[in-house]
Every structure is written in C-alpha cells, then in structure tokens.
Scaffold this motif. Structure first.
Motif, PDB file in Angstrom:
ATOM      1  N   ASN A   1      40.824  44.111  16.501  1.00  0.00           N
ATOM      2  CA  ASN A   1      40.252  45.370  16.459  1.00  0.00           C
ATOM      3  C   ASN A   1      39.338  45.069  15.313  1.00  0.00           C
ATOM      4  O   ASN A   1      39.441  45.345  14.065  1.00  0.00           O
ATOM      5  CB  ASN A   1      41.409  46.404  16.215  1.00  0.00           C
ATOM      6  N   ILE A   2      37.748  45.061  15.750  1.00  0.00           N
ATOM      7  CA  ILE A   2      36.983  44.761  14.536  1.00  0.00           C
ATOM      8  C   ILE A   2      36.809  45.894  13.645  1.00  0.00           C
ATOM      9  O   ILE A   2      36.218  46.151  12.618  1.00  0.00           O
ATOM     10  CB  ILE A   2      35.602  44.526  15.188  1.00  0.00           C
TER      11      ILE A   2
ATOM     12  N   ALA B   1      26.585  42.785  14.792  1.00  0.00           N
ATOM     13  CA  ALA B   1      28.017  42.116  14.946  1.00  0.00           C
ATOM     14  C   ALA B   1      28.890  42.845  16.162  1.00  0.00           C
ATOM     15  O   ALA B   1      29.567  41.926  16.634  1.00  0.00           O
ATOM     16  CB  ALA B   1      28.415  42.487  13.559  1.00  0.00           C
ATOM     17  N   LEU B   2      28.780  44.182  16.056  1.00  0.00           N
ATOM     18  CA  LEU B   2      29.691  44.700  17.267  1.00  0.00           C
ATOM     19  C   LEU B   2      29.151  44.225  18.665  1.00  0.00           C
ATOM     20  O   LEU B   2      30.279  44.003  19.413  1.00  0.00           O
ATOM     21  CB  LEU B   2      29.514  46.420  17.186  1.00  0.00           C
TER      22      LEU B   2
ATOM     23  N   LEU C   1      31.346  38.013  22.889  1.00  0.00           N
ATOM     24  CA  LEU C   1      32.130  36.794  22.703  1.00  0.00           C
ATOM     25  C   LEU C   1      33.443  37.115  23.488  1.00  0.00           C
ATOM     26  O   LEU C   1      34.147  36.475  24.054  1.00  0.00           O
ATOM     27  CB  LEU C   1      32.391  36.456  21.121  1.00  0.00           C
ATOM     28  N   ARG C   2      34.016  38.260  23.247  1.00  0.00           N
ATOM     29  CA  ARG C   2      35.286  38.798  23.751  1.00  0.00           C
ATOM     30  C   ARG C   2      35.164  38.727  25.409  1.00  0.00           C
ATOM     31  O   ARG C   2      36.316  38.068  25.698  1.00  0.00           O
ATOM     32  CB  ARG C   2      35.516  40.133  23.341  1.00  0.00           C
ATOM     33  N   LYS C   3      34.138  38.741  25.920  1.00  0.00           N
ATOM     34  CA  LYS C   3      33.995  38.667  27.423  1.00  0.00           C
ATOM     35  C   LYS C   3      33.966  37.314  27.824  1.00  0.00           C
ATOM     36  O   LYS C   3      34.577  36.779  28.831  1.00  0.00           O
ATOM     37  CB  LYS C   3      32.743  39.357  27.841  1.00  0.00           C
ATOM     38  N   HIS C   4      33.583  36.210  26.936  1.00  0.00           N
ATOM     39  CA  HIS C   4      33.381  35.007  27.398  1.00  0.00           C
ATOM     40  C   HIS C   4      34.814  34.037  26.927  1.00  0.00           C
ATOM     41  O   HIS C   4      35.051  33.127  27.633  1.00  0.00           O
ATOM     42  CB  HIS C   4      32.461  34.005  26.338  1.00  0.00           C
TER      43      HIS C   4
ATOM     44  N   MET D   1      40.879  34.247  22.728  1.00  0.00           N
ATOM     45  CA  MET D   1      40.703  33.259  21.540  1.00  0.00           C
ATOM     46  C   MET D   1      40.219  34.050  20.221  1.00  0.00           C
ATOM     47  O   MET D   1      39.407  34.864  20.363  1.00  0.00           O
ATOM     48  CB  MET D   1      39.683  32.182  21.921  1.00  0.00           C
ATOM     49  N   PRO D   2      40.946  33.683  19.215  1.00  0.00           N
ATOM     50  CA  PRO D   2      40.526  34.229  17.951  1.00  0.00           C
ATOM     51  C   PRO D   2      39.058  33.929  17.562  1.00  0.00           C
ATOM     52  O   PRO D   2      38.417  32.920  18.037  1.00  0.00           O
ATOM     53  CB  PRO D   2      41.688  33.703  16.795  1.00  0.00           C
ATOM     54  N   ILE D   3      38.305  34.749  16.485  1.00  0.00           N
ATOM     55  CA  ILE D   3      37.040  34.692  16.132  1.00  0.00           C
ATOM     56  C   ILE D   3      36.973  34.576  14.773  1.00  0.00           C
ATOM     57  O   ILE D   3      37.586  35.050  13.968  1.00  0.00           O
ATOM     58  CB  ILE D   3      36.143  35.980  16.637  1.00  0.00           C
TER      59      ILE D   3
END
Length: 294
Positions: free
Chosen positions: A120-121, A159-160, A166-169, A173-175
């Motif tokens: 949760n960014i 950034a958002l 990235l979340r879709k890809h 996986m953590p970032i």
C-alpha cells in the motif's frame, strides 16, 4: 593412455538461449554432460537416479521466466549433496535487490540508497514525497532481470503511476526504489568466473534504461577495468558468494562508481565475437571445481 572423462550436470532452458548456444559445445568437449531441461513434469526419483554419479551441477537457466523453476532444481540437487553453480543462497538470496542493498551497506560497497516499497504505497506517501525531493528514483521488482519491470519517477504522481504499472506486470512481487544515478546513457557489466574477470563491457544506450532486453537500443564494447573496478568486482563476487556472475555498475558525472545489482547465471553473448573465449574460461573453471570435489 586412457583419458578420464568428467561428468557434469546442467540445468538448462527447454529450447536453449544465446549463452547456452556458445557454452554447450565447449562443455561437451571436456565433460560427459547430463542435461536437465526445465519442463512441466519433473520426477524426483528420476532426478535422483540421473544425478547419482554427478558431483557438480551448473545452472544456465537463470533468466525469467525460468529462474524460479531453476531455483527449485538447484535446491533439489543441493539436497542430493551436489555442488551447484550458483548455489540457491547466492542465486536468489543475495540477488534479491532489497537484500543486495543491505549486503552492500554491511560491507561498505558503493551502491545507490534504496527503499523498500510497501504494497500500500499510501503508507509511504509523506516519506516518498521527501525521497523524491532528493532526486528521481528507479522502481524495481526485487527479482526483475534484463531490464524488465524497471520504472523511473521524478514526482509523486509519476511514482504512483510507475508502481501501478509494475504491479500489473509482477503481481505480488515486492518492489524497491533505488536512487537514480545520473549516468547519461552509459553503463557497465563485468562478468566474473571464480575470482577472475572474464569480460568487461561498456553499454552505450539510447535511453537511461540499461538491460539485455533492450539490446536493439544498445551497443557494447569491451573495456579493461582499472584497479579500483577490478578489486570492487572481485570483492563483490566474493561477498555475495557468486562463482559465475555479472555485476552491473554505473558511474556518475563526478566519476563515482556504483554497484547497481549482481546477476548469477549471467549472459555471455553481449559481444558475439568474445562469447566463445569467455565461455572457455567458464569451462576451465568448472574443470577445476570438479577436480577439487574428487
């Protein structure tokens, strides 16, 4: 006089990749090779039987989408008591980009400051805004490779968007966010086998992003590392426990070198004319490792 033939196991991709194309004919000249291609149906008992006489196993299937399957194979062979190059710990414990950062800090290795990004960014909203005031960051999946799943952002809105893409890809996986190093379009790759540099490449790109995935936008040239880069790379490989690795580096406008990431099972085909020579050095190393296990 009878010449002893050594055996080696090789975890490989189902259809072959560029590194395997150059490497396998050379391995076959020196070893009796038992191949373990990754596929959907792997029988434990068959693996154990086929590997009974093996002491050394090499993994050449380190890139996505095969990396996680290869990791399971590596751990399986380690359970059988085999020497696997590279080990499961070095392959995906230290190569993890968040643990990579921690390891660099612990051993005083120069690397960009990095931040773990919560799922949760919004929980990082205030801190992220302050981070971005210091300059752009690069968001990466912790196990991304070949330039995949890498996004740069200079503002909070960017950034958002970057994290959302990235979340879709990469799904769950953590970032991490790594401070962006102003390096123009030039980056570096140094490949080591054991404690020896077998290849050093300058990558000239058309954009800021470097990675084998973007080879159409890059040109590669061999270079000779100076003493500082040589010692830095050797120390890094030793600390991370990597026997065969590619180290990615960048140099900023002030000439400061930074470690960007380490890669086990590295590509050996950036410079086609040099691929055979570099692969021969790996095969010689495998022979030495094998002899030490006898």
């Amino acid at each position: 006089m009878h010449k002893e033939v050594y055996q080696i196991g090789v975890i490989c991709t189902p259809k072959g990749n560029a590194t395997e194309k150059f490497l396998f004919p050379l391995i076959k000249k020196k070893f009796d090779v038992v191949f373990f291609p990754l596929h959907n149906d792997i029988d434990y008992d068959d693996l154990k039987k086929k590997s009974e006489s093996l002491r050394v196993v090499l993994n050449t299937a380190g890139d996505i989408p095969y990396a996680f399957d290869a990791l399971e194979m590596i751990k399986t062979f380690e359970g059988f008591g085999k020497h696997v190059i590279d080990s499961s710990k070095s392959f995906y414990y230290r190569e993890d980009k968040w643990l990579f950062y921690q390891t660099c800090l612990k051993h005083h290795l120069p690397t960009p400051k990095s931040y773990y990004i919560p799922r949760n960014i919004n929980l990082l909203r205030g801190k992220l805004r302050n981070i971005l005031k210091e300059g752009p960051v690069v968001f990466k999946g912790i196990f991304s490779d070949t330039g995949r799943d890498v996004k740069r952002a200079s503002t909070y809105s960017e950034a958002l968007r970057a994290v959302s893409i990235l979340r879709k890809h990469i799904g769950t996986m953590p970032i991490v966010a790594q401070k962006y190093i102003e390096h123009g379009t030039i980056s570096y790759r140094v490949t080591l086998v054991g404690d020896h540099i077998v290849q050093a490449i300058t990558k000239y790109g058309k954009t800021w992003k470097e990675g084998k995935l973007f080879w159409k936008n890059e040109k590669y040239r061999l270079f000779i590392p100076d003493k500082f880069v040589t010692e830095l790379c050797k120390k890094t490989a030793r600390i991370f426990g990597l026997e065969w690795c590619g180290i990615d580096l960048m140099k900023d406008s002030e000439g400061q070198w930074y470690l960007i990431e380490v890669n086990s099972c590295p590509s050996m085909d950036f410079i086609i004319r040099d691929a055979k020579r570099a692969s021969e050095e790996l095969v010689d190393y495998l022979l030495n490792v094998h002899k030490k296990t006898i």
